[in-house]
Write an enzyme that holds these catalytic residues in place. Structure first.
Site, short mmCIF file in Angstrom:
data_model
loop_
_atom_site.label_atom_id
_atom_site.label_comp_id
_atom_site.label_asym_id
_atom_site.label_seq_id
_atom_site.Cartn_x
_atom_site.Cartn_y
_atom_site.Cartn_z
N GLY A 158 3.15 5.79 -2.91
CA GLY A 158 4.31 6.61 -3.27
C GLY A 158 4.46 6.77 -4.76
N ALA A 168 0.85 -1.20 0.00
CA ALA A 168 0.00 0.00 0.00
C ALA A 168 0.88 1.25 0.00
CB ALA A 168 -0.92 -0.01 1.22
N ASP A 169 1.89 1.25 0.85
CA ASP A 169 2.82 2.38 0.90
C ASP A 169 3.55 2.55 -0.43
OD1 ASP A 169 3.19 3.52 3.80
OD2 ASP A 169 2.93 1.38 4.04
N MET A 170 4.02 1.45 -0.99
CA MET A 170 4.80 1.53 -2.23
C MET A 170 3.98 2.09 -3.39
SD MET A 170 6.83 -2.08 -2.00
CE MET A 170 7.91 -2.46 -0.60
#
Length: 380
Positions: free
Chosen positions: A174, A169-171
């Site tokens: 970003g 999710a973070d990747m």
């Protein structure tokens, strides 16, 4: 000259999503100034993977904060906050991932900042957006994988929901943030103003599932059916999956079950000539393959299938991967270091520009390492 050389980014973010976006901008040539708390800095400096640390900071911090500068300020201190506000007219991009409303407390939200710099491109990352019943929940990757249905989609039919063992999710958030920032920078070239780019971890994972969610939305709301045998995609039929061989594993992608039966010399597969059976009898076909593929080595099966043009691949461990000639040819590993500190190996930017790979040997900064240089450069 790198593509974004001459652009300056203020990175107020921490952990992974925002810093990974700032890292990509740095890889492309931007000057990235990381705004951190004095002494402790970004919380991910203490967030260790397998308890690995280098020169006092977690290895995780080093991987996503290389090639940046650190400016340590206390935003609650009026003098420090004034310095940051004097810096804003000189920069092009701001990235932040505080909880909704936090930047407004410091007068650093987009509405306030664009009065100081109308050309600013302001990127913000939240867990769930800025409205709705989830907006105040903690924006953590595993929680968002669970809420968006991704964990439920993964794993075998008889298994509980299975998360991806990566902070996807973070990747993806970003990556989307970088796309939006670059689009705003292009717009700014023909306009007198910048813009606000907003992404959330939740929307990033919903978009990640666009293929299967679209199928669900247009199939009468029918739930996807995970295979009970070597599940790899809930909406694809046999043979799609990873299978054990005599000495390892082999991946089989989309393809004709009948053609596969001929190549593998598995007569039982020839009974499934109707393509509709490849899904309706998916587990039955896969069980046949499970038994058959254990009889020979991965190398033996690959030789037959690759010669026949069938989509397949070896399943590599990281140890085998990094020693494989295919991996070495990509030249994906670079060495970065701090001055007088231990160097680390990490991946390079995956983008090539005009055939040139983008390497950056500068390691992650110490907290406040660049305060004096930044204040001198911008006359703060």
């Amino acid at each position: 000259m790198k593509l974004l050389e001459g652009l300056t980014v203020l990175d107020f973010s921490q952990f992974l999503a925002g810093p990974s976006a700032a890292l990509r901008l740095a890889d492309l040539g931007a000057r990235v100034i990381k705004i951190e708390r004095p002494k402790t800095g970004d919380a991910s400096r203490q967030l260790k993977l397998k308890n690995l640390a280098v020169d006092g900071d977690s290895l995780l911090f080093h991987t996503i904060n290389r090639n940046k500068e650190s400016y340590a300020v206390d935003l609650r201190d009026p003098d420090d906050l004034a310095k940051v506000k004097r810096l804003i007219p000189h920069v092009d991009v701001i990235i932040e991932n505080f909880r909704p409303g936090k930047m407004k407390q410091f007068g650093l939200d987009y509405t306030s900042v664009k009065k100081l710099n109308p050309r600013i491109v302001y990127g913000t990352v939240t867990g769930y957006g800025t409205e709705g019943p989830w907006q105040d929940k903690p924006g953590q990757d595993l929680l968002i994988q669970s809420l968006t249905g991704l964990a439920w989609l993964n794993g075998e039919a008889d298994q509980p929901p299975t998360p991806f063992p990566l902070s996807i999710a973070d990747m993806f958030a970003g990556m989307h943030l970088v796309q939006g920032i670059l689009a705003c920078l292009i717009q700014r070239g023909s306009a007198s103003h910048g813009g606000l780019v907003e992404v959330s971890l939740t929307e990033a994972l919903l978009d990640f599932q666009f293929e299967v969610l679209t199928t669900h939305l247009n199939d009468g709301g029918k739930q996807p059916e995970r295979s009970a045998v070597n599940n790899a995609h809930a909406y694809l039929g046999a043979p799609y999956g990873i299978y054990e061989t005599k000495n390892g594993y082999i991946a089989l992608a989309m393809g004709s079950v009948v053609e596969l039966g001929g190549l593998l010399e598995c007569p039982a597969l020839l009974n499934y000539r109707d393509e509709a059976l490849w899904f309706s009898k998916r587990d039955e076909i896969k069980r046949l393959l499970v038994q058959h593929l254990r009889q020979k080595t991965t190398e033996a099966w690959l030789e037959v299938l690759e010669k026949g043009g069938y989509w397949c691949a070896d399943v590599l461990s990281w140890g085998r991967l990094v020693n494989h000639e295919g991996f070495k040819a990509l030249d994906m590993v670079q060495t970065v270091s701090r001055s007088q500190a231990q160097s680390i190996q990490t991946t390079r930017c995956p983008i090539r520009v005009n055939g040139q790979k983008l390497f950056a040997p500068k390691g992650a900064p110490r907290v406040g390492e660049d305060n004096q240089a930044i204040e001198q450069a911008f006359h703060l």
